[in-house]
Design a protein around this motif. Structure first.
Motif, mmCIF file in Angstrom:
data_model
loop_
_atom_site.group_PDB
_atom_site.id
_atom_site.type_symbol
_atom_site.label_atom_id
_atom_site.label_comp_id
_atom_site.label_asym_id
_atom_site.label_seq_id
_atom_site.Cartn_x
_atom_site.Cartn_y
_atom_site.Cartn_z
ATOM 1 N N GLU D 13 1.147 14.640 -2.089
ATOM 2 C CA GLU D 13 -0.297 14.889 -2.157
ATOM 3 C C GLU D 13 -0.919 14.263 -3.401
ATOM 4 O O GLU D 13 -2.008 13.669 -3.334
ATOM 5 C CB GLU D 13 -0.568 16.397 -2.137
ATOM 6 C CG GLU D 13 -0.413 16.994 -0.745
ATOM 7 C CD GLU D 13 -0.985 18.400 -0.654
ATOM 8 O OE1 GLU D 13 -1.187 18.858 0.477
ATOM 9 O OE2 GLU D 13 -1.243 19.035 -1.705
ATOM 10 N N LEU D 14 -0.236 14.400 -4.534
ATOM 11 C CA LEU D 14 -0.777 13.853 -5.780
ATOM 12 C C LEU D 14 -0.863 12.328 -5.710
ATOM 13 O O LEU D 14 -1.816 11.726 -6.210
ATOM 14 C CB LEU D 14 0.084 14.282 -6.973
ATOM 15 C CG LEU D 14 -0.023 15.768 -7.357
ATOM 16 C CD1 LEU D 14 1.086 16.142 -8.338
ATOM 17 C CD2 LEU D 14 -1.394 16.070 -7.955
ATOM 18 N N ALA D 15 0.147 11.724 -5.087
ATOM 19 C CA ALA D 15 0.162 10.260 -4.980
ATOM 20 C C ALA D 15 -0.691 9.767 -3.821
ATOM 21 O O ALA D 15 -0.946 8.569 -3.694
ATOM 22 C CB ALA D 15 1.597 9.772 -4.796
ATOM 23 N N GLU D 16 -1.104 10.697 -2.985
ATOM 24 C CA GLU D 16 -1.862 10.342 -1.774
ATOM 25 C C GLU D 16 -1.119 9.297 -0.944
ATOM 26 O O GLU D 16 -1.734 8.399 -0.367
ATOM 27 C CB GLU D 16 -3.282 9.873 -2.135
ATOM 28 C CG GLU D 16 -4.109 10.999 -2.738
ATOM 29 C CD GLU D 16 -5.481 10.555 -3.238
ATOM 30 O OE1 GLU D 16 -5.713 9.330 -3.334
ATOM 31 O OE2 GLU D 16 -6.312 11.427 -3.528
ATOM 32 N N ALA D 17 0.218 9.436 -0.943
ATOM 33 C CA ALA D 17 1.043 8.513 -0.156
ATOM 34 C C ALA D 17 2.412 9.140 0.058
ATOM 35 O O ALA D 17 2.959 9.741 -0.868
ATOM 36 C CB ALA D 17 1.205 7.187 -0.889
ATOM 37 N N GLU D 18 2.954 8.983 1.251
ATOM 38 C CA GLU D 18 4.312 9.487 1.452
ATOM 39 C C GLU D 18 5.360 8.420 1.148
ATOM 40 O O GLU D 18 6.527 8.743 0.969
ATOM 41 C CB GLU D 18 4.505 10.095 2.849
ATOM 42 C CG GLU D 18 4.255 9.156 4.004
ATOM 43 C CD GLU D 18 4.336 9.911 5.337
ATOM 44 O OE1 GLU D 18 4.794 9.306 6.320
ATOM 45 O OE2 GLU D 18 3.943 11.088 5.376
ATOM 46 N N SER D 19 4.914 7.171 1.119
ATOM 47 C CA SER D 19 5.834 6.132 0.661
ATOM 48 C C SER D 19 5.036 5.016 0.011
ATOM 49 O O SER D 19 3.875 4.781 0.358
ATOM 50 C CB SER D 19 6.667 5.600 1.829
ATOM 51 O OG SER D 19 5.833 4.940 2.748
ATOM 52 N N LEU D 20 5.651 4.388 -0.963
ATOM 53 C CA LEU D 20 5.015 3.232 -1.603
ATOM 54 C C LEU D 20 6.098 2.354 -2.217
ATOM 55 O O LEU D 20 7.230 2.804 -2.403
ATOM 56 C CB LEU D 20 3.963 3.638 -2.629
ATOM 57 C CG LEU D 20 4.303 4.425 -3.872
ATOM 58 C CD1 LEU D 20 3.086 4.472 -4.799
ATOM 59 C CD2 LEU D 20 4.703 5.862 -3.561
ATOM 60 N N THR D 21 5.752 1.130 -2.455
ATOM 61 C CA THR D 21 6.703 0.186 -3.029
ATOM 62 C C THR D 21 6.457 0.101 -4.529
ATOM 63 O O THR D 21 5.300 0.006 -4.961
ATOM 64 C CB THR D 21 6.533 -1.195 -2.388
ATOM 65 O OG1 THR D 21 6.715 -1.043 -0.987
ATOM 66 C CG2 THR D 21 7.559 -2.182 -2.916
ATOM 67 N N VAL D 22 7.548 0.159 -5.298
ATOM 68 C CA VAL D 22 7.425 0.108 -6.752
ATOM 69 C C VAL D 22 8.262 -1.074 -7.255
ATOM 70 O O VAL D 22 9.388 -1.286 -6.797
ATOM 71 C CB VAL D 22 7.919 1.434 -7.379
ATOM 72 C CG1 VAL D 22 8.011 1.312 -8.900
ATOM 73 C CG2 VAL D 22 6.978 2.577 -7.010
ATOM 74 N N GLU D 23 7.675 -1.819 -8.176
ATOM 75 C CA GLU D 23 8.403 -2.949 -8.758
ATOM 76 C C GLU D 23 8.997 -2.530 -10.093
ATOM 77 O O GLU D 23 8.309 -1.925 -10.922
ATOM 78 C CB GLU D 23 7.445 -4.146 -8.963
ATOM 79 C CG GLU D 23 8.200 -5.376 -9.394
ATOM 80 C CD GLU D 23 7.322 -6.622 -9.492
ATOM 81 O OE1 GLU D 23 6.116 -6.544 -9.142
ATOM 82 O OE2 GLU D 23 7.845 -7.666 -9.948
ATOM 83 N N VAL D 24 10.292 -2.800 -10.264
ATOM 84 C CA VAL D 24 10.967 -2.477 -11.523
ATOM 85 C C VAL D 24 11.819 -3.667 -11.940
ATOM 86 O O VAL D 24 12.278 -4.434 -11.092
ATOM 87 C CB VAL D 24 11.871 -1.228 -11.395
ATOM 88 C CG1 VAL D 24 11.056 0.055 -11.339
ATOM 89 C CG2 VAL D 24 12.797 -1.334 -10.200
ATOM 90 N N PRO D 25 12.041 -3.819 -13.279
ATOM 91 C CA PRO D 25 12.929 -4.893 -13.741
ATOM 92 C C PRO D 25 14.384 -4.585 -13.382
ATOM 93 O O PRO D 25 14.743 -3.423 -13.191
ATOM 94 C CB PRO D 25 12.745 -4.878 -15.270
ATOM 95 C CG PRO D 25 12.271 -3.492 -15.579
ATOM 96 C CD PRO D 25 11.507 -3.019 -14.392
ATOM 97 N N THR D 26 15.214 -5.628 -13.316
ATOM 98 C CA THR D 26 16.644 -5.454 -13.062
ATOM 99 C C THR D 26 17.389 -5.528 -14.391
ATOM 100 O O THR D 26 17.072 -6.431 -15.185
ATOM 101 C CB THR D 26 17.161 -6.577 -12.142
ATOM 102 O OG1 THR D 26 16.315 -6.623 -10.995
ATOM 103 C CG2 THR D 26 18.612 -6.321 -11.716
ATOM 104 N N PRO D 27 18.366 -4.667 -14.721
ATOM 105 C CA PRO D 27 18.816 -3.518 -13.924
ATOM 106 C C PRO D 27 17.845 -2.340 -14.079
ATOM 107 O O PRO D 27 17.124 -2.259 -15.060
ATOM 108 C CB PRO D 27 20.177 -3.189 -14.532
ATOM 109 C CG PRO D 27 20.047 -3.568 -15.974
ATOM 110 C CD PRO D 27 19.128 -4.777 -15.987
#
Lengths: 81, 160, 160, 81
Positions: D13-27
């Motif tokens: 509810e807080l994110a107003e999304a049940e799924s989303l794509t997040v970009e993170v550095p490797t590793p």
């Protein structure tokens, strides 16, 4: 006087009857009825220590008086559930 | 909520009845514990063909009402339903169903356990087992509904 | 025997499935204990309109299987079924049904109680309460399936 | 790399999304993903101490590494039963 005896489970099988009429002198208790019953059906005698009793659908002690026409039920050890 | 019946037993039906009876009472009903006694395929190593249960119906209903009253005394607000089947039962069929409803779960288990212990102590019901190689009446407790020690034992088992 | 479903729950249906699974195993099944969590009309004095349950379905099924395995480890031969409902539930409807089958009754109550305690500790399911005067997510346990102390606590509650 | 984040209950509810794509550095670990998520949805930040995590439908510690394309679920305290 006469009382109506009801028997269940193994007692019923041994007496080959689920109900029968027993004649007892007045006054009488459930124990008097049981002893009269055992004269008629000697095979019941060994159950004396394990039998419970209900007069007119109320659990009763064997020392409880019975009246003419009462329903007296004798119950072997139970195994419900 | 109390019955002695020749018909198959249903937890769902009894649970609906018990839940409805307690829904608007006190904290209401958040927990229903139930117990089903079921006919096993074997008993002490002997293959069971079927069972027959016999009851002193009118007295059994009074005993179930007494167990209800005992439970209400110990667990105020609890609701209890009991149905015992009689007649011929096949393997896998239920002989008894108990449903206990309380606001919170711990008590629902206690009430349900108390009820089955008391049924085994004082309900005028008899089990006749038919095996592949014979038959036997099962003889358990000598009934004494005034036996306070037995009642205390059932309470102890329920609350341990 | 494990489900996350939007459909109304049935003890009878799950009990039949659980009983069948254990009928021919070991001593068989003579006792089925069940538990139903039911939507109450009030919560902490507030009038409930309805609830919504949400689950991480795939993970919840894995957790239920883990609880089954834990129960089988502690109570060999026991069978356990769990179904959790999701979506909108009215007052009186069941959110969870658990059925535990064992040869004898003491263990059936223990397994059933263990399962509900573990579900409350580690099942990824969330309850959203809608009241006459507002709404609230219920937040209980922080999930840690490796927390041996929590598991020990559930065992202790089940066996006390 | 990109991971697929799933959120439940109040987090959803807080994110107003049940799924989303997040970009993170490797590793990266689940904790890296969580922190990146909190940058996008600051309202989630207070949940850090109470959140649990599952990677590809397996409960995981926040210190567990994640790979490109993983499904990472964050779970608020549960209330089933």
């Amino acid at each position: 006087m006469h009382v109506n005896v009801r028997l269940f489970a193994r007692l019923r099988e041994l007496a080959e009857a689920e109900s029968l009429t027993v004649e007892v002198p007045t006054p009488a208790t459930a124990a008097t009825v049981w002893r009269a019953l055992c004269v008629t059906v000697p095979a019941l005698t060994p159950f004396e220590r394990a039998v419970s009793c209900a007069i007119n659908t109320n659990f009763s002690r064997m020392s409880q008086p019975v009246a003419d026409g009462d329903d007296v039920a004798f119950l072997p050890p139970v195994s419900g559930g | 909520m109390l019955a002695v019946t020749r018909a198959p037993l249903s937890v769902d039906a009894l649970a609906a009845e018990v839940e409805a009876s307690v829904r608007t009472r006190g904290e209401g009903c958040g927990a229903l514990a139930s117990f089903l006694g079921v006919v096993r395929a074997t008993h002490q190593g002997r293959a069971v063909r079927y069972l027959e249960y016999e009851a002193f119906d009118a007295l059994a209903l009074k005993v179930f009402a007494q167990i209800q009253a005992e439970a209400a005394d110990r667990w105020p607000g609890a609701a209890l339903g009991i149905a015992h089947r009689v007649g011929r039962l096949s393997i896998g069929e239920a002989s008894v169903v108990i449903v206990a409803a309380t606001a919170h779960r711990a008590e629902s288990f206690q009430v349900c356990r108390y009820a089955i212990e008391r049924i085994k102590q004082i309900a005028p019901v008899w089990k006749h087992e038919f095996f592949e190689d014979g038959e036997a009446w099962v003889e358990g407790a000598v009934v004494n509904p005034d036996d306070e020690a037995a009642r205390a034992r059932a309470l102890e088992i329920a609350c341990m």
